[in-house]
Structure formats: structure tokens, C-alpha cells
Design a protein around this motif. Structure first.
Motif, short mmCIF file in Angstrom:
data_model
loop_
_atom_site.label_atom_id
_atom_site.label_comp_id
_atom_site.label_asym_id
_atom_site.label_seq_id
_atom_site.Cartn_x
_atom_site.Cartn_y
_atom_site.Cartn_z
N GLU A 1 42.57 46.57 30.04
CA GLU A 1 41.27 47.22 30.15
C GLU A 1 41.17 48.12 31.38
OE1 GLU A 1 39.00 46.92 27.77
OE2 GLU A 1 40.23 45.45 26.68
N GLY A 2 42.27 48.27 32.13
CA GLY A 2 42.27 49.13 33.31
C GLY A 2 41.83 48.42 34.58
N LEU A 3 41.79 47.09 34.53
CA LEU A 3 41.39 46.29 35.69
C LEU A 3 42.61 45.59 36.28
CD1 LEU A 3 38.28 44.66 33.99
CD2 LEU A 3 38.28 46.61 35.57
N HIS A 4 42.42 44.97 37.43
CA HIS A 4 43.47 44.17 38.04
C HIS A 4 42.89 42.80 38.40
CE1 HIS A 4 45.73 47.90 38.38
NE2 HIS A 4 46.78 47.17 38.69
N THR A 5 43.76 41.82 38.47
CA THR A 5 43.36 40.47 38.85
C THR A 5 44.21 39.99 40.02
OG1 THR A 5 44.89 39.47 37.28
CG2 THR A 5 42.63 39.83 36.51
N HIS A 6 43.67 39.06 40.75
CA HIS A 6 44.44 38.41 41.82
C HIS A 6 44.04 36.94 41.81
CE1 HIS A 6 46.59 38.73 45.82
NE2 HIS A 6 46.16 37.47 45.79
N GLN A 7 45.05 36.07 41.67
CA GLN A 7 44.81 34.63 41.62
C GLN A 7 44.85 34.04 43.02
OE1 GLN A 7 44.00 33.93 38.59
NE2 GLN A 7 44.84 35.84 37.78
N MET A 8 43.95 33.11 43.29
CA MET A 8 43.88 32.49 44.62
C MET A 8 43.91 30.97 44.53
SD MET A 8 40.90 34.86 46.30
CE MET A 8 39.95 35.07 44.79
N GLY A 9 44.63 30.37 45.46
CA GLY A 9 44.67 28.92 45.57
C GLY A 9 44.07 28.41 46.86
N GLY A 10 43.67 29.32 47.74
CA GLY A 10 43.09 28.93 49.02
C GLY A 10 41.57 28.88 48.95
N PHE A 11 41.03 27.67 48.79
CA PHE A 11 39.58 27.51 48.69
C PHE A 11 39.21 26.06 48.96
CE2 PHE A 11 41.48 27.27 44.46
CZ PHE A 11 41.10 26.01 44.04
N ASP A 12 37.93 25.83 49.22
CA ASP A 12 37.40 24.49 49.47
C ASP A 12 36.85 23.94 48.15
OD1 ASP A 12 35.86 22.26 50.15
OD2 ASP A 12 35.17 23.14 52.04
N ALA A 13 37.66 23.16 47.47
CA ALA A 13 37.29 22.66 46.15
C ALA A 13 36.06 21.76 46.21
CB ALA A 13 38.46 21.91 45.52
N GLU A 14 35.96 20.92 47.22
CA GLU A 14 34.82 20.00 47.29
C GLU A 14 33.51 20.76 47.52
OE1 GLU A 14 34.91 16.90 46.29
OE2 GLU A 14 36.97 17.44 45.84
N SER B 1 42.11 27.14 40.34
CA SER B 1 42.32 28.42 41.00
C SER B 1 41.05 29.26 40.91
CB SER B 1 43.50 29.18 40.36
OG SER B 1 43.21 29.47 39.00
N ILE B 2 41.07 30.38 41.60
CA ILE B 2 39.99 31.36 41.52
C ILE B 2 40.63 32.72 41.26
CG2 ILE B 2 38.13 32.53 42.78
CD1 ILE B 2 37.69 29.92 44.32
N SER B 3 40.05 33.48 40.33
CA SER B 3 40.56 34.82 40.01
C SER B 3 39.58 35.87 40.52
CB SER B 3 40.71 34.99 38.49
OG SER B 3 41.59 34.04 37.96
N ALA B 4 40.11 36.87 41.17
CA ALA B 4 39.33 38.05 41.52
C ALA B 4 39.68 39.13 40.50
CB ALA B 4 39.68 38.53 42.93
N ILE B 5 38.68 39.84 40.01
CA ILE B 5 38.89 40.92 39.05
C ILE B 5 38.17 42.16 39.55
CG2 ILE B 5 38.71 41.67 36.64
CD1 ILE B 5 38.42 38.81 35.80
N GLY B 6 38.82 43.30 39.40
CA GLY B 6 38.18 44.54 39.79
C GLY B 6 39.06 45.75 39.57
#
Length: 198
Positions: free
Chosen positions: A131-144, A160-165
Motif C-alpha cells: 500500500e506504499g507504507l512502511h512498518t517497524h516492529q518494536m520489542g522495547g516497551f513496558d508490557a505491564e 510486540s508493537i508495530s509502527a506504520i507510516g
């Protein structure tokens, strides 16, 4: 100073022909902070995740989807590790990727839930690229913190958390991240990854 990289310079140097969405897919940190993903495109990206394969067709994935500028986006962003906070605020959408690790009807474990979620996120990523977008997966976060902020059930594991833009200008990144953004892409050779019993 503008460092926007030539998109072709980020293309994968593959050892076999692949579809364009895979050749062109990479994980930027520089996103255009003014870009917006329209509702239809976001729905299409999530629909791709919906149709991923899963063990016994259980579809044990759930997503918290938040657009930039919303309270949910801020809560997700604030739970990110500092090195991710440094750039993720420019993404158009942040998605918390959840695996339903316990079958709520039978109270039985779902041992393949994380694997199935990974497939769903991979489908989402490839469709986003198409669709012309990009994603970036992240594992660094405070799950609790996220679990409390979104009142998540214990059967849901934040994986995980995904950034899209839309790709932005690498010059906007802190120095250490800018260097990584424009560095050559590297992968192990296929022969090193395939174990053959033959």
C-alpha cells in the motif's frame, strides 16, 4: 540537511526473485510526521492480518490500533523504551500486537499463539508495503504499563508493537539512529540459514 534515502538503495539484494513488496520492505525509523493513513488503507492492512494462517484456524491475535494524535497513541508511545520513543511519535499509527495464549472457552493453553501472531503481523507488514507504507516492529516497551492502561485480560500477551507510516527524512533522527537508517542492508546468505538433511 536532507538525507531521505533513495528508495531503491533500500531494496533487498536477494538470491532469488521475490515479489516487489518483499524486495522493497525495510524497517525505517524516520517517518513523515504529517502523513495520515486513510481508513480504507488501514482496514486493508488489518484485513491482511485477519487472513493469516493459524493453528486450527483459532486466529489468536488481537490488535490495539491507535492513530497519531489520539490518547491511545500517546499511551502506547509513553510505554515504549526511550530509544523507540525517540522516533515512534512520527509514525501515523501504532499497533500493539497481542497473542491470545489461553483459549477462553476451554481455559487451555494455545502453544502456537505467538507463532500465529507473528504470521499475522508479517501479513500486515507485507500488505502495508504493498500500500506504499512502511512498518517497524518494536520489542522495547513496558508490557505491564500497557496491560494496565488498556485493562488487558491475562489471556492476552503483548508480544510486540508495530509502527506504520510513510518514510520521512532521516535527518530528523538522532545521530546514532540516523547512521543506522542509512547503513547498507545486510542479511546472512541463504546457505547459512537452510539446514539440509540430504
Amino acid at each position: 540537511m536532507t538525507l531521505i534515502t533513495d528508495p531503491a538503495s533500500r531494496h533487498a539484494a536477494t538470491e532469488a526473485p521475490l515479489i516487489s513488496a518483499l524486495v522493497e520492505r525495510w524497517s525505517p525509523r524516520a517517518f513523515d510526521p504529517s502523513a495520515v493513513i486513510d481508513d480504507d488503507t488501514l482496514r486493508t492492512v488489518l484485513e491482511a492480518a485477519r487472513w493469516a494462517p493459524s493453528a486450527n484456524n483459532t486466529q489468536p491475535w488481537r490488535f490495539i490500533v491507535a492513530r497519531r494524535g489520539t490518547d491511545a497513541f500517546t499511551r502506547i508511545h509513553d510505554a515504549l523504551a526511550g530509544f523507540n520513543q525517540a522516533w515512534a511519535d512520527s509514525a501515523a499509527v501504532l499497533i500493539v500486537n497481542l497473542a491470545e495464549t489461553v483459549d477462553p472457552e476451554r481455559d487451555a493453553p494455545r502453544p502456537w499463539a505467538r507463532y500465529d501472531l507473528g504470521q499475522a503481523v508479517a501479513h500486515l507488514s507485507v500488505q502495508a508495503q504493498h500500500e506504499g507504507l512502511h512498518t517497524h516492529q518494536m520489542g522495547g516497551f513496558d508490557a505491564e504499563r500497557l496491560r494496565a492502561d488498556f485493562a488487558l485480560d491475562d489471556s492476552l500477551e503483548i508480544v510486540s508493537i508495530s509502527a506504520i507510516g510513510v518514510v520521512g527524512d532521516a535527518a530528523a533522527l538522532p545521530d546514532v539512529l540516523r547512521e543506522r537508517e542509512v547503513a547498507p542492508r545486510v542479511r546472512k546468505p541463504l546457505g547459512e540459514l537452510v539446514i539440509s538433511a540430504a
